[in-house]
Design a protein around this motif. Structure first.
Motif, PDB file in Angstrom:
ATOM      1  N   TYR A  44      -6.407  -1.276   1.526  1.00 28.89           N
ATOM      2  CA  TYR A  44      -5.243  -1.769   0.783  1.00 28.89           C
ATOM      3  C   TYR A  44      -4.905  -3.207   1.185  1.00 28.89           C
ATOM      4  O   TYR A  44      -4.540  -4.034   0.348  1.00 28.89           O
ATOM      5  N   MET A  89       2.404  -1.161  -4.575  1.00 28.12           N
ATOM      6  CA  MET A  89       2.469  -1.330  -3.124  1.00 28.12           C
ATOM      7  C   MET A  89       3.324  -2.524  -2.737  1.00 28.12           C
ATOM      8  O   MET A  89       4.014  -2.500  -1.710  1.00 28.12           O
ATOM      9  N   LEU A 100       2.124  -1.143   5.835  1.00 24.26           N
ATOM     10  CA  LEU A 100       1.172  -0.039   5.692  1.00 24.26           C
ATOM     11  C   LEU A 100       1.165   0.820   6.954  1.00 24.26           C
ATOM     12  O   LEU A 100       0.901   0.317   8.051  1.00 24.26           O
ATOM     13  N   ASP A 110      -2.160  -0.640  -8.656  1.00 23.97           N
ATOM     14  CA  ASP A 110      -2.176  -0.493  -7.199  1.00 23.97           C
ATOM     15  C   ASP A 110      -1.373  -1.604  -6.530  1.00 23.97           C
ATOM     16  O   ASP A 110      -0.484  -1.346  -5.710  1.00 23.97           O
ATOM     17  N   SER A 131      -6.314   4.730  -4.259  1.00 22.67           N
ATOM     18  CA  SER A 131      -6.318   3.509  -5.065  1.00 22.67           C
ATOM     19  C   SER A 131      -6.872   3.889  -6.431  1.00 22.67           C
ATOM     20  O   SER A 131      -8.004   4.374  -6.541  1.00 22.67           O
ATOM     21  N   VAL A 133       4.521   1.625   2.714  1.00 25.19           N
ATOM     22  CA  VAL A 133       3.459   2.368   2.033  1.00 25.19           C
ATOM     23  C   VAL A 133       2.753   3.259   3.047  1.00 25.19           C
ATOM     24  O   VAL A 133       2.366   2.802   4.131  1.00 25.19           O
ATOM     25  N   CYS A 168      -0.412   5.483   4.208  1.00 26.36           N
ATOM     26  CA  CYS A 168      -1.867   5.549   4.024  1.00 26.36           C
ATOM     27  C   CYS A 168      -2.386   6.777   4.770  1.00 26.36           C
ATOM     28  O   CYS A 168      -1.930   7.067   5.873  1.00 26.36           O
ATOM     29  N   HIS A 173       2.180   5.768  -8.706  1.00 23.69           N
ATOM     30  CA  HIS A 173       2.066   4.309  -8.760  1.00 23.69           C
ATOM     31  C   HIS A 173       2.930   3.701  -9.863  1.00 23.69           C
ATOM     32  O   HIS A 173       3.617   2.689  -9.645  1.00 23.69           O
ATOM     33  N   ILE A 220      -1.837  -6.489   0.711  1.00 17.84           N
ATOM     34  CA  ILE A 220      -0.584  -5.878   1.150  1.00 17.84           C
ATOM     35  C   ILE A 220      -0.436  -6.135   2.648  1.00 17.84           C
ATOM     36  O   ILE A 220      -1.355  -5.848   3.418  1.00 17.84           O
TER      37      ILE A 220
END
Length: 348
Positions: A132, A115, A143, A111, A85, A121, A123, A64, A138
């Protein structure tokens, strides 16, 4: 395609290793590395040089804090895999940080900013993706779900165990809150008069000392706690389990993830009992390739007795788990998912 793997990362951490192993099976991919554990984080000319001749930069699990600077320095598209997270883990899972403290805000911003700065990103579940999106705002189009999976070459199933006197319900893990090892101990307490059932809990970590004390306080002789086992010995250990126990944590995070161990158990063709959760249902189906349980010791004990007393059902579950993992969630399939996201970035 040239992919630079960058940041402060552990290449042998399970999630990262599976992705890298999978990418290495794709002829079109060339990997290079700029790992802060080996090269200076602050040598900006060297970092820029490493970024210059690649198409995409991949930041693996737990990086991160590295996303923003690499994105700004490189000017290249960044694919980020947070895996967790930090805000959820530290504030709500481990409960080490007060929800309304400056430290909570700091982890929230780690976080959110990482992102936001990434181009895409990754997941590990749809549940995590939705978390998220709702918690850090986001956009959903950034994602993308890539399950944890497993390197099936490293976790081959062994021949079925011969008949033996002791039925072993096995578990491995870091004894972190989401794993719910206390729930397993309470289950063992219920089953303590079943002298032919033994619980073998491999690993150590956050709650390990507490679990040791609990086993001692309950005077349980049906639990062994052998401690940590090296990664390359895990498969051999788990192949001695009759059934495998997943996670039984009562935190929000336990509902959002499918942990490494579930994929490992399935690759080894083991019957699995785990907590019924939204995340687990994204990959597995109850009574087809996993046995889901209400998250109470009595319910888990009932499921263990069911599998112990019904060998055919146990074998069907194990075969179903093996089929699910080997067809859709092996390291080659996971690597291909990450590759496809990198291609998307390169052409965007």
């Amino acid at each position: 395609m040239r992919i630079l793997v960058a940041g402060d990362f552990e290449p042998d951490y399970n999630r990262t290793k599976i992705i890298l192993d999978g990418l290495r099976t794709i002829p079109a991919v060339s990997l290079s590395f700029y790992n802060y554990k080996e090269q200076s984080k602050w040598n900006f000319p060297a970092l820029r040089k490493a970024c210059r001749d690649v198409d995409v930069i991949f930041l693996p699990a737990f990086t991160h804090q590295d996303v923003a600077i690499i994105r700004l320095l490189s000017g290249k598209p960044v694919l980020f895999d947070p895996l967790i997270s930090r805000y959820l883990s530290k504030v709500f899972d481990y409960k080490k940080v007060s929800r309304f403290s400056p430290r909570a805000l700091k982890n929230y911003l780690k976080d959110k900013i990482s992102m936001q700065m990434a181009d895409l990103v990754i997941c590990d579940t749809s549940c995590h993706r939705d978390y998220y999106h709702s918690t850090f705002n986001i956009p959903l189009h950034k994602l993308h779900v890539v399950p944890v999976g497993v390197n099936t070459d490293e976790f081959p199933p062994a021949p079925p165990l011969p008949l033996h006197d002791t039925f072993v319900a096995g578990f491995y893990g870091g004894f972190i809150p989401l794993q719910g090892t206390r729930m397993i101990v309470e289950t063992a307490r219920i089953l303590k008069d079943h002298t032919d059932i033994h619980f073998r809990l491999i690993g150590n970590g956050f709650e390990f000392a507490t679990i040791q004390q609990l086993v001692k306080a309950y005077e349980l002789n049906n639990i062994s706690l052998p401690g940590w086992v090296a990664y390359d010995q895990l498969a051999a250990e788990m192949n001695n389990f009759d059934i495998c126990l997943g996670i039984f944590g009562e935190t929000l995070k336990a509902d959002l993830v499918i942990p490494n161990k579930i994929f490992h158990y399935a690759a080894l063709a083991k019957a699995i009992i785990t907590k019924a959760s939204p995340a687990i249902r994204e990959v597995f189906e109850d009574r087809k390739d996993v046995l889901l349980s209400e998250n109470k010791p009595a319910a888990i004990a009932e499921k263990i007795l069911l599998l112990k007393n019904d060998m055919q059902f146990r074998q069907r579950l194990a075969a179903g788990a093996y089929e699910t993992i080997h067809t859709k969630y092996n390291h080659r399939a996971i690597g291909k998912m990450v590759y496809d996201l990198a291609v998307r970035l390169m052409h965007s």
